[in-house]
Design a protein around this motif. Structure first.
Motif, PDB file in Angstrom:
ATOM      1  N   ALA A  29      48.024  20.590  55.983  1.00 17.81           N
ATOM      2  CA  ALA A  29      48.807  20.070  54.866  1.00 17.81           C
ATOM      3  C   ALA A  29      47.949  20.253  53.620  1.00 17.81           C
ATOM      4  O   ALA A  29      46.773  19.878  53.603  1.00 17.81           O
ATOM      5  CB  ALA A  29      49.147  18.596  55.065  1.00 17.81           C
ATOM      6  N   VAL A  30      48.538  20.863  52.593  1.00 21.38           N
ATOM      7  CA  VAL A  30      47.800  21.199  51.379  1.00 21.38           C
ATOM      8  C   VAL A  30      48.606  20.732  50.174  1.00 21.38           C
ATOM      9  O   VAL A  30      49.819  20.956  50.100  1.00 21.38           O
ATOM     10  CB  VAL A  30      47.571  22.722  51.290  1.00 21.38           C
ATOM     11  N   LEU A  31      47.929  20.069  49.228  1.00 21.85           N
ATOM     12  CA  LEU A  31      48.581  19.687  47.979  1.00 21.85           C
ATOM     13  C   LEU A  31      48.586  20.872  47.029  1.00 21.85           C
ATOM     14  O   LEU A  31      47.646  21.678  47.014  1.00 21.85           O
ATOM     15  CB  LEU A  31      47.868  18.500  47.326  1.00 21.85           C
ATOM     16  N   SER A  32      49.623  20.957  46.220  1.00 19.07           N
ATOM     17  CA  SER A  32      49.786  22.096  45.320  1.00 19.07           C
ATOM     18  C   SER A  32      48.661  22.217  44.295  1.00 19.07           C
ATOM     19  O   SER A  32      48.350  23.317  43.850  1.00 19.07           O
ATOM     20  CB  SER A  32      51.131  22.016  44.593  1.00 19.07           C
ATOM     21  N   ASP A  33      48.020  21.103  43.952  1.00 23.09           N
ATOM     22  CA  ASP A  33      46.926  21.173  42.974  1.00 23.09           C
ATOM     23  C   ASP A  33      45.581  21.458  43.634  1.00 23.09           C
ATOM     24  O   ASP A  33      44.549  21.508  42.969  1.00 23.09           O
ATOM     25  CB  ASP A  33      46.855  19.898  42.136  1.00 23.09           C
ATOM     26  N   GLY A  34      45.569  21.621  44.963  1.00 17.65           N
ATOM     27  CA  GLY A  34      44.350  21.958  45.685  1.00 17.65           C
ATOM     28  C   GLY A  34      43.411  20.796  45.936  1.00 17.65           C
ATOM     29  O   GLY A  34      42.338  20.982  46.514  1.00 17.65           O
ATOM     30  N   SER A  35      43.780  19.590  45.545  1.00 13.94           N
ATOM     31  CA  SER A  35      42.872  18.454  45.689  1.00 13.94           C
ATOM     32  C   SER A  35      42.782  17.916  47.116  1.00 13.94           C
ATOM     33  O   SER A  35      41.908  17.111  47.418  1.00 13.94           O
ATOM     34  CB  SER A  35      43.275  17.322  44.743  1.00 13.94           C
ATOM     35  N   LEU A  36      43.673  18.351  47.993  1.00 13.87           N
ATOM     36  CA  LEU A  36      43.659  17.890  49.377  1.00 13.87           C
ATOM     37  C   LEU A  36      44.089  19.031  50.279  1.00 13.87           C
ATOM     38  O   LEU A  36      45.100  19.694  50.019  1.00 13.87           O
ATOM     39  CB  LEU A  36      44.609  16.696  49.553  1.00 13.87           C
ATOM     40  N   ASP A  37      43.310  19.267  51.314  1.00 14.72           N
ATOM     41  CA  ASP A  37      43.607  20.304  52.302  1.00 14.72           C
ATOM     42  C   ASP A  37      43.193  19.725  53.646  1.00 14.72           C
ATOM     43  O   ASP A  37      42.008  19.610  53.939  1.00 14.72           O
ATOM     44  CB  ASP A  37      42.831  21.581  51.981  1.00 14.72           C
ATOM     45  N   LEU A  38      44.161  19.288  54.423  1.00 15.27           N
ATOM     46  CA  LEU A  38      43.880  18.572  55.669  1.00 15.27           C
ATOM     47  C   LEU A  38      44.249  19.371  56.906  1.00 15.27           C
ATOM     48  O   LEU A  38      45.330  19.969  56.971  1.00 15.27           O
ATOM     49  CB  LEU A  38      44.688  17.273  55.735  1.00 15.27           C
ATOM     50  N   GLN A  39      43.358  19.325  57.880  1.00 16.90           N
ATOM     51  CA  GLN A  39      43.668  19.819  59.209  1.00 16.90           C
ATOM     52  C   GLN A  39      44.507  18.743  59.893  1.00 16.90           C
ATOM     53  O   GLN A  39      44.129  17.570  59.899  1.00 16.90           O
ATOM     54  CB  GLN A  39      42.389  20.061  60.006  1.00 16.90           C
ATOM     55  N   LEU A  40      45.659  19.109  60.414  1.00 17.93           N
ATOM     56  CA  LEU A  40      46.531  18.168  61.110  1.00 17.93           C
ATOM     57  C   LEU A  40      46.407  18.362  62.612  1.00 17.93           C
ATOM     58  O   LEU A  40      46.186  19.480  63.089  1.00 17.93           O
ATOM     59  CB  LEU A  40      47.991  18.373  60.685  1.00 17.93           C
ATOM     60  N   ALA A  41      46.551  17.266  63.346  1.00 16.51           N
ATOM     61  CA  ALA A  41      46.516  17.333  64.803  1.00 16.51           C
ATOM     62  C   ALA A  41      47.350  16.198  65.369  1.00 16.51           C
ATOM     63  O   ALA A  41      47.331  15.075  64.858  1.00 16.51           O
ATOM     64  CB  ALA A  41      45.083  17.228  65.319  1.00 16.51           C
ATOM     65  N   THR A  42      48.055  16.503  66.412  1.00 23.14           N
ATOM     66  CA  THR A  42      48.819  15.478  67.120  1.00 23.14           C
ATOM     67  C   THR A  42      47.830  14.490  67.742  1.00 23.14           C
ATOM     68  O   THR A  42      46.815  14.901  68.315  1.00 23.14           O
ATOM     69  CB  THR A  42      49.677  16.129  68.215  1.00 23.14           C
TER      70      THR A  42
END
Length: 137
Positions: free
Chosen positions: A19-32
């Motif tokens: 999941a990535v925010l459009s302004d680049g301030s957050l980029d998270l690896q997601l996992a169940t």
């Protein structure tokens, strides 16, 4: 509604993606989560919702406190978001645990929490759709 701000996030590959925010301030690896059969090696939507709801509710509580002339800046809000089977699909349930400053009496604090629940955008978004239990500790 007249939008004052819009957040934009893009998710790829669902619960096991990014999941990535459009302004680049957050980029998270997601996992169940492991409890749902996944690796648990990343964040999940329920964690993000819990953090967002807790932060938003804390802000709403600050507003109601200021309107009443009571400093609630040291109050904390802990959000718990559960996911489970509901009907033919899945549903969410929320518990918000509010710790008010010791200087605020229970009655007044409870009234301010109730008012915050009426003005919080997250509370308004889920009202009637997601059960929310509020616990003042």
């Amino acid at each position: 509604m007249d939008a004052l701000y819009t957040a934009v996030a893009t998710a790829t590959h669902g619960r096991d993606g990014r999941a990535v925010l459009s302004d680049g301030s957050l980029d998270l690896q997601l996992a169940t989560p492991k409890e749902l059969g996944g690796s648990g090696k990343g964040n999940n939507p329920e964690q993000l919702f819990a953090a967002g709801y807790a932060a938003c509710f804390a802000s709403a509580l600050g507003v109601t406190g200021r309107q009443a002339g009571i400093d609630l800046s040291s109050a904390t809000v802990t959000g718990e978001v559960s996911i489970g089977k509901q009907g033919g699909g899945f549903g969410l349930a929320v518990v918000l645990r509010i710790a008010l400053p010791s200087s605020v009496d229970r009655g007044t604090g409870g009234d301010l929490v109730d008012q915050a629940h009426q003005v919080c955008p997250y509370s308004n978004a889920v009202r009637g759709n997601v059960p929310v239990q509020i616990v003042v500790e």
